[in-house]
Motif scaffolding. Structure first.
Motif, short mmCIF file in Angstrom:
data_model
loop_
_atom_site.label_atom_id
_atom_site.label_comp_id
_atom_site.label_asym_id
_atom_site.label_seq_id
_atom_site.Cartn_x
_atom_site.Cartn_y
_atom_site.Cartn_z
N LEU A 1 0.83 -1.22 0.00
CA LEU A 1 0.00 0.00 0.00
C LEU A 1 0.86 1.26 0.00
O LEU A 1 0.59 2.21 -0.75
CB LEU A 1 -0.95 0.00 1.20
N VAL A 2 1.90 1.27 0.82
CA VAL A 2 2.80 2.43 0.86
C VAL A 2 3.49 2.60 -0.49
O VAL A 2 3.64 3.72 -0.99
CB VAL A 2 3.83 2.28 2.01
N VAL B 1 0.98 4.14 -2.86
CA VAL B 1 0.76 5.56 -2.54
C VAL B 1 1.95 6.38 -2.99
O VAL B 1 1.79 7.43 -3.63
CB VAL B 1 0.49 5.74 -1.03
N ARG B 2 3.14 5.90 -2.68
CA ARG B 2 4.35 6.68 -2.99
C ARG B 2 4.60 6.81 -4.49
O ARG B 2 5.03 7.85 -4.97
CB ARG B 2 5.56 6.03 -2.33
N TYR C 1 2.32 6.06 -7.13
CA TYR C 1 1.21 6.36 -8.03
C TYR C 1 0.35 7.52 -7.55
O TYR C 1 0.08 8.45 -8.29
CB TYR C 1 0.34 5.11 -8.23
N TRP C 2 -0.07 7.48 -6.29
CA TRP C 2 -0.97 8.52 -5.81
C TRP C 2 -0.23 9.82 -5.53
O TRP C 2 -0.69 10.88 -5.93
CB TRP C 2 -1.70 8.06 -4.54
N TYR C 3 0.90 9.77 -4.83
CA TYR C 3 1.61 10.98 -4.42
C TYR C 3 2.01 11.88 -5.59
O TYR C 3 1.75 13.08 -5.55
CB TYR C 3 2.83 10.63 -3.56
N ALA D 1 -1.07 13.55 -6.79
CA ALA D 1 -1.61 14.47 -5.79
C ALA D 1 -0.83 15.78 -5.78
O ALA D 1 -1.42 16.85 -5.67
CB ALA D 1 -1.57 13.83 -4.41
N TRP E 1 -1.27 20.31 0.56
CA TRP E 1 -0.11 19.59 1.07
C TRP E 1 1.04 20.54 1.36
O TRP E 1 1.67 20.47 2.40
CB TRP E 1 0.33 18.52 0.08
#
Length: 196
Positions: A80-81, A84-85, A87-89, A92, A102
């Motif tokens: 999950l991390v 997030v790191r 793809y999502w970050y 974002a 942010w």
């Protein structure tokens, strides 16, 4: 010629996918190696993870259960991390509204709209430390805020475009001058960093 190009393309794509999967698997496998070592240390038996429950004591079975499932939970958290790191970050940060939340971006003054100050969310959390701890860690509001100045052309979304210069003040600041294309520096440009 076209068959050779297609074969090379498929080969390179296969290598990239294999490298990508192996990098993720290596992150996950670390937890299982660690669980094996912890089980070995706590039970004294190398094969405790692989034995049938009937072949070991109740204590060893309990140790195996908790250590193994802790490793499974940590592997899931690692995946999950990673997601997030990677793809999502990045998405974002590129999103204007979430990026502003942010980084807490604000103009330094109305007279100088191209000068920004930003304070990322983790740095904002440092402001909630007790006063004495802030003094011990040298946490000062002036140190926390980073200042950025951009001089040059902008596109319709207010991103750097054309010739311009980006200067970031701070201990490890950067000065980048050159050509920009929709917010991204493109060749030719020159970048100088401090204290790196």
């Amino acid at each position: 010629k076209q068959d050779i190009f297609q074969a090379i393309s498929i080969g390179l794509l296969s290598l990239f996918l294999a490298w990508f999967l192996l990098s993720i698997i290596s992150y996950v496998m670390i937890w299982f190696y660690l669980s094996w070592v912890v089980t070995l240390v706590m039970t004294g038996d190398v094969f405790t993870l692989f034995k049938d429950s009937n072949e070991m004591s109740t204590r060893d079975a309990l140790i195996r259960f908790w250590v193994f499932y802790s490793a499974v939970v940590m592997a899931i958290i690692t995946l999950l991390v990673h997601a997030v790191r990677h793809y999502w970050y990045p998405k974002a940060v590129q999103s204007i509204t979430l990026g502003e939340k942010w980084f807490g971006t604000r103009a330094i003054s109305k007279k100088r709209p191209n000068e920004l100050a930003y304070l990322s969310w983790p740095r904002r959390m440092l402001r909630f430390l007790p006063y004495l701890l802030q003094r011990m860690l040298f946490v000062d509001d002036d140190i926390l805020w980073r200042k950025v100045v951009y001089s040059g052309g902008l596109d319709d979304k207010k991103r750097p475009h054309g010739a311009g210069k980006w200067t970031e003040a701070g201990e490890h600041g950067e000065s980048l001058s050159g050509w920009w294309q929709n917010g991204i520096p493109t060749a030719p440009f020159r970048s100088l960093e401090c204290n790196t």
